[in-house]
Design a protein around this motif. Sequence first.
Motif, PDB file in Angstrom:
ATOM      1  N   GLU A 112       7.675 -28.605 110.114  1.00 24.85           N
ATOM      2  CA  GLU A 112       7.076 -27.723 111.194  1.00 24.85           C
ATOM      3  C   GLU A 112       5.926 -28.455 111.664  1.00 24.85           C
ATOM      4  O   GLU A 112       5.660 -28.539 112.910  1.00 24.85           O
ATOM      5  CB  GLU A 112       6.865 -26.466 110.586  1.00 24.85           C
ATOM      6  N   GLU A 113       4.974 -28.961 110.922  1.00 22.67           N
ATOM      7  CA  GLU A 113       3.790 -29.884 111.145  1.00 22.67           C
ATOM      8  C   GLU A 113       3.951 -30.884 112.022  1.00 22.67           C
ATOM      9  O   GLU A 113       3.344 -31.175 113.199  1.00 22.67           O
ATOM     10  CB  GLU A 113       2.975 -30.253 110.113  1.00 22.67           C
ATOM     11  N   GLY A 114       5.055 -31.684 111.601  1.00 18.75           N
ATOM     12  CA  GLY A 114       5.439 -32.639 112.532  1.00 18.75           C
ATOM     13  C   GLY A 114       6.103 -32.380 113.882  1.00 18.75           C
ATOM     14  O   GLY A 114       5.819 -32.988 114.776  1.00 18.75           O
ATOM     15  N   GLN A 115       6.702 -31.431 113.807  1.00 20.79           N
ATOM     16  CA  GLN A 115       7.274 -30.791 114.978  1.00 20.79           C
ATOM     17  C   GLN A 115       6.239 -30.508 115.929  1.00 20.79           C
ATOM     18  O   GLN A 115       6.398 -30.568 117.245  1.00 20.79           O
ATOM     19  CB  GLN A 115       8.312 -29.757 114.803  1.00 20.79           C
ATOM     20  N   GLU A 116       5.159 -29.896 115.556  1.00 18.89           N
ATOM     21  CA  GLU A 116       4.144 -29.384 116.558  1.00 18.89           C
ATOM     22  C   GLU A 116       3.309 -30.629 117.008  1.00 18.89           C
ATOM     23  O   GLU A 116       3.106 -30.629 118.165  1.00 18.89           O
ATOM     24  CB  GLU A 116       2.942 -28.756 115.365  1.00 18.89           C
ATOM     25  N   LEU A 117       3.321 -31.737 116.460  1.00 19.90           N
ATOM     26  CA  LEU A 117       2.754 -33.011 116.797  1.00 19.90           C
ATOM     27  C   LEU A 117       3.704 -33.467 118.054  1.00 19.90           C
ATOM     28  O   LEU A 117       3.202 -33.610 119.118  1.00 19.90           O
ATOM     29  CB  LEU A 117       3.001 -33.856 115.774  1.00 19.90           C
TER      30      LEU A 117
ATOM     31  N   LYS B  68       2.795 -37.569 104.653  1.00 18.67           N
ATOM     32  CA  LYS B  68       2.429 -36.111 103.942  1.00 18.67           C
ATOM     33  C   LYS B  68       3.749 -35.866 103.213  1.00 18.67           C
ATOM     34  O   LYS B  68       3.558 -35.380 101.969  1.00 18.67           O
ATOM     35  CB  LYS B  68       2.142 -34.969 104.669  1.00 18.67           C
TER      36      LYS B  68
ATOM     37  N   ALA C 251       2.263 -37.492 109.464  1.00 22.12           N
ATOM     38  CA  ALA C 251       3.121 -36.431 108.963  1.00 22.12           C
ATOM     39  C   ALA C 251       4.102 -37.158 108.064  1.00 22.12           C
ATOM     40  O   ALA C 251       4.446 -36.361 107.049  1.00 22.12           O
ATOM     41  CB  ALA C 251       3.679 -35.798 110.062  1.00 22.12           C
TER      42      ALA C 251
ATOM     43  N   GLU D 293       3.234 -30.977 121.107  1.00 21.15           N
ATOM     44  CA  GLU D 293       1.964 -31.081 121.650  1.00 21.15           C
ATOM     45  C   GLU D 293       1.561 -32.385 122.223  1.00 21.15           C
ATOM     46  O   GLU D 293       0.401 -32.519 123.135  1.00 21.15           O
ATOM     47  CB  GLU D 293       0.877 -30.826 120.671  1.00 21.15           C
TER      48      GLU D 293
ATOM     49  N   GLY E  89       7.531 -26.386 105.716  1.00 24.49           N
ATOM     50  CA  GLY E  89       6.158 -26.297 106.257  1.00 24.49           C
ATOM     51  C   GLY E  89       5.462 -27.856 107.039  1.00 24.49           C
ATOM     52  O   GLY E  89       5.101 -28.024 107.902  1.00 24.49           O
ATOM     53  N   LEU E  90       5.824 -28.799 106.288  1.00 19.15           N
ATOM     54  CA  LEU E  90       5.668 -30.176 106.624  1.00 19.15           C
ATOM     55  C   LEU E  90       6.337 -30.769 107.632  1.00 19.15           C
ATOM     56  O   LEU E  90       6.018 -31.505 108.802  1.00 19.15           O
ATOM     57  CB  LEU E  90       5.894 -31.256 105.293  1.00 19.15           C
TER      58      LEU E  90
END
Length: 165
Positions: free
Chosen positions: A83-88, A108, A105, A91, A80-81
Amino acid sequence: MAARKTLEDLFIHDLSDIYSAEKQLTRALAKLSRAAANTELSKAFETHLHETEGQIERIDKVVEICGVRLKRIKCVAMEGLIEEGQELVDEIEKGPVLDAGLIGAAQKVEHYEISAYGTLCALGKQLGREDAVKLLHETLEEEKATDQKLSQFAEQIGNPQAKKA
């Protein structure tokens, strides 16, 4: 999934979980390094990649010392962590704002690892596995140092540049 009925079971599960986390992180750090616009930040991610590879070797030593077998599990927290970095990355345009996001990220991730290794050290002490605790504590200290470096980087370079952007 096997039941965790004893402290030993919990120790093995947590060790297996952080092993999965570190393996996932090795793949993610190379991507973060490429995504960073700031060359110092990019190098910091590469340096942490090498450090993480050493931490995986250390886990292998812990497994050997303890005479245990890791479970084949996937660390969903790290997934999940990452994935959050990949979203950044997906985007935000490459540049100072993305770099500031990547630093956050990465912190975290470090905080997750600090808590995981802290727990493993505590469990290892309870189980009387002092040799293993020594190795796990070494990694814990590396994770804390990386977090400190990221904080300094954010305060001195990352966030001020992002604010100007």
